[in-house]
Design an enzyme around this catalytic site. Sequence first.
Site, PDB file in Angstrom:
ATOM      1  N   LYS A 206     -42.881   4.691 -85.212  1.00  0.00           N
ATOM      2  CA  LYS A 206     -43.329   3.476 -84.536  1.00  0.00           C
ATOM      3  C   LYS A 206     -43.930   3.822 -83.172  1.00  0.00           C
ATOM      4  O   LYS A 206     -45.002   3.377 -82.811  1.00  0.00           O
ATOM      5  CB  LYS A 206     -42.153   2.514 -84.386  1.00  0.00           C
ATOM      6  N   GLY A 267     -37.237  -0.613 -85.158  1.00  0.00           N
ATOM      7  CA  GLY A 267     -37.213   0.547 -86.052  1.00  0.00           C
ATOM      8  C   GLY A 267     -36.254   0.359 -87.223  1.00  0.00           C
ATOM      9  O   GLY A 267     -36.599   0.610 -88.382  1.00  0.00           O
ATOM     10  N   ARG A 268     -35.044  -0.110 -86.933  1.00  0.00           N
ATOM     11  CA  ARG A 268     -34.038  -0.234 -87.995  1.00  0.00           C
ATOM     12  C   ARG A 268     -34.251  -1.472 -88.867  1.00  0.00           C
ATOM     13  O   ARG A 268     -33.476  -1.727 -89.776  1.00  0.00           O
ATOM     14  CB  ARG A 268     -32.636  -0.214 -87.387  1.00  0.00           C
ATOM     15  N   GLU A 353     -26.494   0.571 -84.152  1.00  0.00           N
ATOM     16  CA  GLU A 353     -27.542   0.624 -83.136  1.00  0.00           C
ATOM     17  C   GLU A 353     -27.833  -0.796 -82.620  1.00  0.00           C
ATOM     18  O   GLU A 353     -28.237  -0.975 -81.481  1.00  0.00           O
ATOM     19  CB  GLU A 353     -28.815   1.269 -83.702  1.00  0.00           C
ATOM     20  N   LYS A 512     -32.012  11.735 -75.008  1.00  0.00           N
ATOM     21  CA  LYS A 512     -33.374  12.253 -75.211  1.00  0.00           C
ATOM     22  C   LYS A 512     -33.898  12.870 -73.917  1.00  0.00           C
ATOM     23  O   LYS A 512     -34.493  13.946 -73.925  1.00  0.00           O
ATOM     24  CB  LYS A 512     -34.320  11.119 -75.608  1.00  0.00           C
TER      25      LYS A 512
HETATM   26  O1  G6P Z   1     -40.234   5.385 -85.337  1.00  0.00           O
HETATM   27  P1  G6P Z   1     -39.963   6.160 -84.079  1.00  0.00           P
HETATM   28  O2  G6P Z   1     -40.639   5.573 -82.890  1.00  0.00           O
HETATM   29  O3  G6P Z   1     -40.284   7.620 -84.282  1.00  0.00           O
HETATM   30  O4  G6P Z   1     -38.429   6.061 -83.802  1.00  0.00           O
HETATM   31  C1  G6P Z   1     -37.458   6.597 -84.643  1.00  0.00           C
HETATM   32  C2  G6P Z   1     -36.060   6.209 -84.205  1.00  0.00           C
HETATM   33  O5  G6P Z   1     -35.741   6.853 -83.003  1.00  0.00           O
HETATM   34  C3  G6P Z   1     -35.172   6.185 -81.918  1.00  0.00           C
HETATM   35  O6  G6P Z   1     -34.495   7.110 -81.143  1.00  0.00           O
HETATM   36  C4  G6P Z   1     -34.343   4.961 -82.210  1.00  0.00           C
HETATM   37  O7  G6P Z   1     -33.008   5.162 -81.910  1.00  0.00           O
HETATM   38  C5  G6P Z   1     -34.473   4.443 -83.611  1.00  0.00           C
HETATM   39  O8  G6P Z   1     -34.221   3.053 -83.607  1.00  0.00           O
HETATM   40  C6  G6P Z   1     -35.841   4.713 -84.172  1.00  0.00           C
HETATM   41  O9  G6P Z   1     -35.947   4.165 -85.456  1.00  0.00           O
END
Ligand code: G6P
Length: 547
Positions: A206, A267-268, A353, A512
């Site tokens: 995303k 995302g989820r 989450e 992160k």
């Molecule tokens: O789809 P992206 O932007 O790569 O994110 C991938 C994932 O990483 C993050 O750290 C979130 O905790 C998730 O909710 C998300 O789905």
Amino acid sequence: MALFTQLKSYQALQAHFEQAKNLHMRDLFAQDPERFNKFSAKACGIELDYSKNRITEETKALLLDLAREALVEEKRDGMFAGARINTSEDRAVLHTALRNKSGNPVLCDGVDVMPEVQATLAKMKAFVNEVHNGTRTGYTGKKFTDVLAIGIGGSFLGPKIMTEALKPYRVDGLKVHFVANVDGAHIHDVLATLPIETTLVLMSSKSFGTQETLKNTETAKAWFLENGGKFEDIAKHFMCVSSNIKAATEFGMDADNIFPMWDWVGGRYSLWSAIGLPIALALGFDNFEALLDGAYEMDQHFLTAPLEENVPALLGVLGVWYINFFGAQSHVLLPYDHYLRGFPAYVQQLDMESNGKSATPTGDYLDYATGPVIWGGEGTNGQHAFHQLIHQGTVLIPADFIMPLHSQHEMTNHHAMLASNCFGQTQALMQGKTVEQVKAEFAGKGLTDEEIEKVAPQKVFEGNKPTNTILMEKLTPNALGQLIAMYEHKVFVQGIIWGINSFDQWGVELGKVLGNDVLAKLEDSSIELNGDSSTNALIEKFRNRNA
Ligand SMILES: O=P(O)(O)OC[C@H]1O[C@H](O)[C@H](O)[C@@H](O)[C@@H]1O
């Protein structure tokens, strides 16, 4: 808005809890032959038996008062109508628009999102059909045989787990492989099995900024270029799904190969968007549509059923009953279906989450519990492993048993055996086994009273362990869509009651940031180690690992 514990209905529930906590379900069932009828509900194809919970009709009424006082219904309507309920990110929450089959517009800031949603679905459909019928090929003109889907978190769990769950519906001739972990072992092992000429790489992110996904995509690109693919062939083999079109283009993705998504899809909650492409590729677009249809049907139930019969709402308030009154800290999901074995991990991200929060959007710290630890595994395997603790351990673990009435493969008697274990477990957890029953079993076995006294407590089952049984006819794409949406809405109901924002995930950020700082130090030993002594020592060990 008052905090949950300040609500009138919370106080009423607390008073009620003092007597309800002493009730045993064994007695409640004995007193009322209608208990199953009173405490079961239906949502489209899903039937919920919640009679094996530590509740009376009064408990149910008070729990639903709580949902009403917390404005669950109003906020539910707000979410579906595009309100910016994800306040810390200033976003609407509109995953329900992705499966909106009503033909009605869904407005986000006054703009109907449905034309874009439909255009993306049409693009997905055309793409999937072209891959399947061989009009879209690899650089040598051969039909694609494999898809390498790269993503992590919400851009991985949904596609992977639902593709696994619907294995019997897969199309022939196209295998979908998933890579998430930045541990090189994962992509190493998968790439080793893939034919360059006929592999399509589908990157899903995303944000287009997730370290693991970017790294794995770079590795896949290098593998492609080092093994016969040319730079000009990349556009034929590399596609992506992202809401960050700019970053995707800068990375080198061909503009035509980018499937869009939007910031109002968490995302989820994103498997319904183009993030679900691996599912559509694996199962065919019709089956993906059926998954969306199922979710839409559950949305309609959630929107229109009175709370008394509203399955996601009932599951939500029952969870609150155990977490906030009985002090339960975890909730176990037990699918009695081999193909659903990954489902607990999916709901784990969805729930933990979303509701793993300790402050309100208005800046108050909470002094009550929110989201529980979600875990689980497939039945019957768990019965021979961790169920011991659910039956006789010292902590209360409410459980969801999920059971399709029909199997995908009618092997002789297997399914009756599977179902007997599922229903037998919920019965055992409910009724338990009293000390009198245990002692009666010893009668005539020649044990002394002293021996019996010693052994009996170890064989007693307290019972009174709460379970929901979630039935469906068969695990079809439609039924799975319903099941997933049911859990999404359960999580929503709980988040509203607890007064938290279920749609942000700031808790994943700090790790992160620090991870990037550590990576710089691992890669450049001239950088001074200025952290705590533990982290410094660990970095030193890594730096010196070849010494
Ligand atoms: O789809 P992206 O932007 O790569 O994110 C991938 C994932 O990483 C993050 O750290 C979130 O905790 C998730 O909710 C998300 O789905």
